[in-house]
Design a protein around this motif. Structure first.
Motif, PDB file in Angstrom:
ATOM      1  N   LEU A 244     -21.364  25.039  61.990  1.00 20.35           N
ATOM      2  CA  LEU A 244     -22.653  24.359  61.869  1.00 20.35           C
ATOM      3  C   LEU A 244     -22.760  23.689  60.512  1.00 20.35           C
ATOM      4  O   LEU A 244     -23.308  22.580  60.403  1.00 20.35           O
TER       5      LEU A 244
ATOM      6  N   VAL B 114     -33.831  30.874  65.245  1.00 17.34           N
ATOM      7  CA  VAL B 114     -32.415  30.522  65.121  1.00 17.34           C
ATOM      8  C   VAL B 114     -31.668  31.777  64.684  1.00 17.34           C
ATOM      9  O   VAL B 114     -32.170  32.547  63.858  1.00 17.34           O
TER      10      VAL B 114
ATOM     11  N   GLN C  43     -26.413  31.077  61.957  1.00 16.79           N
ATOM     12  CA  GLN C  43     -26.788  29.679  61.815  1.00 16.79           C
ATOM     13  C   GLN C  43     -27.828  29.491  60.712  1.00 16.79           C
ATOM     14  O   GLN C  43     -27.817  28.479  60.010  1.00 16.79           O
TER      15      GLN C  43
ATOM     16  N   ARG D 153     -24.946  20.996  71.416  1.00 15.04           N
ATOM     17  CA  ARG D 153     -24.820  22.389  71.839  1.00 15.04           C
ATOM     18  C   ARG D 153     -25.740  23.312  71.067  1.00 15.04           C
ATOM     19  O   ARG D 153     -26.069  24.395  71.536  1.00 15.04           O
ATOM     20  N   HIS D 154     -26.130  22.910  69.862  1.00 15.59           N
ATOM     21  CA  HIS D 154     -27.048  23.717  69.046  1.00 15.59           C
ATOM     22  C   HIS D 154     -28.165  22.819  68.517  1.00 15.59           C
ATOM     23  O   HIS D 154     -28.331  22.663  67.310  1.00 15.59           O
TER      24      HIS D 154
ATOM     25  N   ALA E  16     -30.962  24.585  66.049  1.00 16.97           N
ATOM     26  CA  ALA E  16     -30.471  24.955  64.720  1.00 16.97           C
ATOM     27  C   ALA E  16     -30.251  23.709  63.864  1.00 16.97           C
ATOM     28  O   ALA E  16     -30.662  23.652  62.700  1.00 16.97           O
TER      29      ALA E  16
END
Length: 311
Positions: free
Chosen positions: A98, A225, A229, A36-37, A40
């Motif tokens: 994260l 980013v 994050q 999903r990220h 980052a």
């Protein structure tokens, strides 16, 4: 830094408690969160695995450290982040989810990357061939040190979620207390040598922390980013698991070299200065930004009805 019952027994035990506490906060979904990220997580992992060891190597060569200290610095740079990074990120209003994801992935990758970095450092700086090695026995020990307590914590969370939720905070507090206690005893035992340790690697350890924190924030921002994050990345890359590095350095069946533990021990103390200052800055900056946004939003919502009435 001499080996003793504190460093050979209680230090690994405290590391196990810390890693178990990390496992209590993890689920399988945390590993999937990378999808999903991806940007980052990808930027942070590249900085952690590739950029940081190169920065550390540059510092080691620049300051012409003794061979064992040079290997100890590279061992520290290759060590993943930990719960301390998560705590700093939380206080600085970063993306703690994260952080947890990066810590989990870095802990898994470290089983492979850490021995490779240390072996290369040993072959480059030392002549006696003393190496962490990738032999089955030592590899299994690294797995046991890094992953087994995390896996147990994850299993407990999966099977007994309510219990894990209740125990997460006490275990986190206990891990911090145990870690601080072990470090305090180790420092007391080495009080006569503290000045020499700080003189030999204090500046290098401090610079590594400052550069790691800076790179961890600046590089993700360059790749657009978002700030939360990037803050998480900064602390994840800038705060290493010094306990893991010390344990591997002192373990009689791994490196078994007390001098290699000195950089991590010094780093474990000096890193609180730049990390604390950066945490304070981010927390203050984020608070001001939030207040400014809320005030702007309040002003806008207050004037809109008036404008409508005028019209």
């Amino acid at each position: 830094m001499t080996s003793s019952i504190v460093t050979t027994v209680f230090l690994p035990a405290s590391l196990a408690v810390i890693m178990f506490g990390l496992g209590l906060a993890l689920t399988v979904g945390d590993f999937a969160r990378v999808a999903r990220h991806p940007k980052a997580a990808g930027v942070a992992l590249v900085c952690q695995i590739l950029v940081l060891p190169m920065i550390c190597l540059g510092l080691v060569l620049l300051f012409d450290l003794e061979p064992a200290l040079a290997v100890g610095m590279m061992l520290l740079a290759a060590s993943p982040g930990g719960t301390t990074a998560n705590i700093f990120s939380h206080l600085a209003r970063g993306d703690v989810a994260l952080n947890i994801t990066l810590t989990a992935i870095n802990s898994v990758l470290a089983v492979l990357t850490l021995p490779i970095v240390v072996n290369l450092a040993v072959s480059g700086f030392m002549d006696d061939g003393d190496s962490l090695g990738l032999q089955a026995g030592k590899f299994a020990q690294v797995v046991a040190i890094v992953l087994v307590p995390v896996a147990i914590g994850m299993y407990v969370r999966h099977r007994f979620t309510d219990f894990a939720d209740r125990m997460y905070r006490p275990v986190k507090i206990a891990s911090i207390v145990v870690l601080v206690g072990v470090i305090a005893v180790a420092i007391f035992q080495e009080r006569a040598n503290i000045g020499g340790y700080l003189q030999s690697v204090g500046l290098v350890a401090l610079l590594l922390c400052v550069l790691s924190l800076s790179i961890g924030y600046a590089v993700p921002r360059l790749f657009r980013v978002n700030q939360e994050q990037s803050i998480a990345s900064s602390f994840e890359i800038g705060i290493h698991n010094a306990t893991l590095a010390i344990t591997i350095a002192l373990s009689p069946t791994l490196l078994n070299n007390s001098q290699m533990a000195i950089p991590a021990a010094v780093y474990g103390v000096v890193m609180f200065i730049p990390a604390g200052l950066l945490c304070w800055y981010f927390a203050r900056y984020r608070t001001r930004s939030t207040l400014a946004s809320s005030q702007t939003g309040s002003a806008t919502s207050a004037t809109t009805p008036s404008e409508r009435n005028t019209r």
